[in-house]
Enzyme design. Structure first.
Site, PDB file in Angstrom:
ATOM      1  CG  ASP A 238      39.472  50.031  34.956  1.00 30.12           C
ATOM      2  OD1 ASP A 238      40.141  48.563  34.851  1.00 30.12           O
ATOM      3  OD2 ASP A 238      40.038  51.154  34.911  1.00 30.12           O
TER       4      ASP A 238
ATOM      5  CG  HIS B 250      40.180  47.006  31.335  1.00 32.92           C
ATOM      6  ND1 HIS B 250      41.021  47.871  31.666  1.00 32.92           N
ATOM      7  CD2 HIS B 250      39.909  47.242  29.791  1.00 32.92           C
ATOM      8  CE1 HIS B 250      41.170  49.248  30.946  1.00 32.92           C
ATOM      9  NE2 HIS B 250      40.561  49.065  29.838  1.00 32.92           N
TER      10      HIS B 250
END
Ligand code: NAG
Ligand code: NAG
Ligand code: NAG
Ligand code: NAG
Ligand code: NAG
Length: 390
Positions: free
Chosen positions: A215, A238
């Site tokens: 993430d 991310h």
């Protein structure tokens, strides 16, 4: 002959004195077992409490070896200065630990140091199958590996984190914390394994670290003030994100973020600001992203004010005002044609954006890289690849 001996005696005396200033509490001496199976949480808590009562500098020592422990909450305030040295591995339970919010947490203290070249192993693979929040409204809470709550004037350095069940590190209401030379690693497809999350905290300085996860490498949540991030290698993951913001009422603003000299490799985003559609009001301002290298990044530069992770988002525009954001000296390869996407809110257009020396290349068949500006006001200087849109 007499003089060197005398000098070395002084040195020995000095060395012992320096050493004597730190009192060491080795968890093994209090009954911890490095068999990777015995739950050592009671021992660790007990050792912490003993060390925390003592005056002076106190070091809780996790020696080499694999020490399994379930959740422990290490609380202050302490009577002296606390050091937590992890040489070996702290290994989480192979039970998924559903409903437990944090694995190791430090709360209410000043001058904490966590260091030691060892590893926090969250054993995430046992919990990831239970991460169903994207599909279910009654989803399970999973533990964050290392949580700091109300911790000031502290430092986390030279430690490794791997395979968290939820995020790896999370700071809430912390002030003046330095995080450096840490390494975080989890697979690209592991759910919600953010690297570092920061909220309601100020004076946070993160540098010289390597973060790869499933993430955000670093997420700046509401109330992040005066945060510097320098020399971080992010990927997989991310990217470095502000937000998401606007999801709850009375969120504090985000102000004063400097992200510089970082590289992003194979990440979904490079630098991103995301706010929910139909959000509560708020302000994101005074942000600089500079000297960044993008290596095969899908969205190198992105502002997304229409962020809607769940299907249930109501319509309407974001009420978060984004103002004063500088993107400077950002270069590399974009993995999508839309290398710059500034998608701002219709009711609160972005103001005072700056694009300065941007060189992002797209090598796909559709043609060269593009930039999109929607409800975005600002200025551009120097090289502009893709061609500027304001
Ligand atoms: C940490 O600093 C904040 C802001 O200065 C202060 O309000 C808080 O009491 C401090 N916390 C501790 C545990 O000393
Ligand atoms: C921790 O990460 C460093 C790189 O930052 C690496 O050299 C070291 O071997 C790692 N230690 C462990 C115990 O995995
Ligand atoms: C961040 O960098 C700025 C500019 O170099 C500096 O003024 C500020 O004190 C730094 N903040 C932290 C938390 O390190
Ligand atoms: C911008 O952020 C810096 C910290 O990074 C802070 O010192 C400064 O006061 C902020 N400026 C404004 C106008 O808020
Ligand atoms: C960041 O990179 C720029 C450009 O390469 C360089 O001039 C600057 O000294 C670097 N800053 C830090 C803090 O490493």
């Amino acid at each position: 002959m007499a003089l060197p001996i005398f000098l070395s005696m002084i040195l020995v005396v000095l060395a012992t004195q320096v050493h004597a200033q730190i009192k060491e509490y080795d968890i093994r001496k209090y009954g911890a077992r490095a068999d990777g199976k015995t739950d050592n949480s009671k021992v660790i808590l007990n050792v912490w409490n003993i060390a925390c009562q003592a005056k002076g500098r106190n070091l809780v020592y996790i020696p080499p070896g694999v020490f399994m422990t379930t959740a422990v909450r290490l609380k202050g305030p302490c009577n002296g200065q606390m050091l937590f040295q992890i040489k070996g591995v702290l290994k989480a339970s192979s039970d998924p630990q559903l409903g437990i919010d944090n694995w190791i947490s430090f709360q209410w203290m000043e001058e904490l140091t966590v260091f030691g070249h060892g590893t926090f192993d969250g054993q995430g693979a046992y919990a990831w199958p239970y991460n169903n929040c994207k599909e279910s409204s009654s989803c399970e809470l999973l533990p964050t590996t290392l949580r700091l709550d109300f911790v000031n004037n502290s430092r986390i350095h030279h430690v490794n984190f791997t395979n968290s069940k939820n995020g790896h590190m999370s700071l809430l209401a912390c002030h003046n914390v330095q995080i450096d030379h840490i390494r975080i690693s989890a697979p690209a497809d592991s759910p919600n394994t953010d690297g570092i999350k920061i909220a309601y905290s100020s004076g946070i300085n993160i540098f010289s670290s390597d973060i790869g996860c499933g993430d955000d490498c670093i997420a700046l949540l509401p109330g992040s003030w005066n945060v510097n991030i320098t020399g971080v290698a992010c990927g997989p993951g991310h990217g470095i994100s502000v937000g998401s913001l606007g999801g709850t009422q009375q969120e504090q603003d985000v102000n004063g973020l400097l992200v510089q000299n970082c590289t992003f490799s194979g990440t979904l985003n490079g630098v991103r600001i995301k706010t929910k559609t139909s959000s509560y009001p708020g302000i994101v301002s005074n942000i600089t992203f500079q000297h960044l290298t993008m290596r095969n990044v899908y969205n190198p530069i992105i502002i997304d004010q229409k962020y809607c992770p769940f299907r249930s988002c109501a319509g309407g525009a974001s009420q978060i005002q984004i103002s004063g954001v500088i993107f400077k000296n950002i270069h590399g390869i974009s993995n999508s044609q839309l290398a710059i996407n500034l998608l701002c809110s219709k009711s609160r257009p972005c103001e005072r954006l700056e694009l300065d020396n941007i060189d992002l290349v797209y090598e796909g068949r559709e043609g060269p890289a593009k930039a999109q500006c929607i409800n975005a006001k600002g200025v551009s200087y120097g090289t502009q690849k893709p061609p500027k849109c304001f």
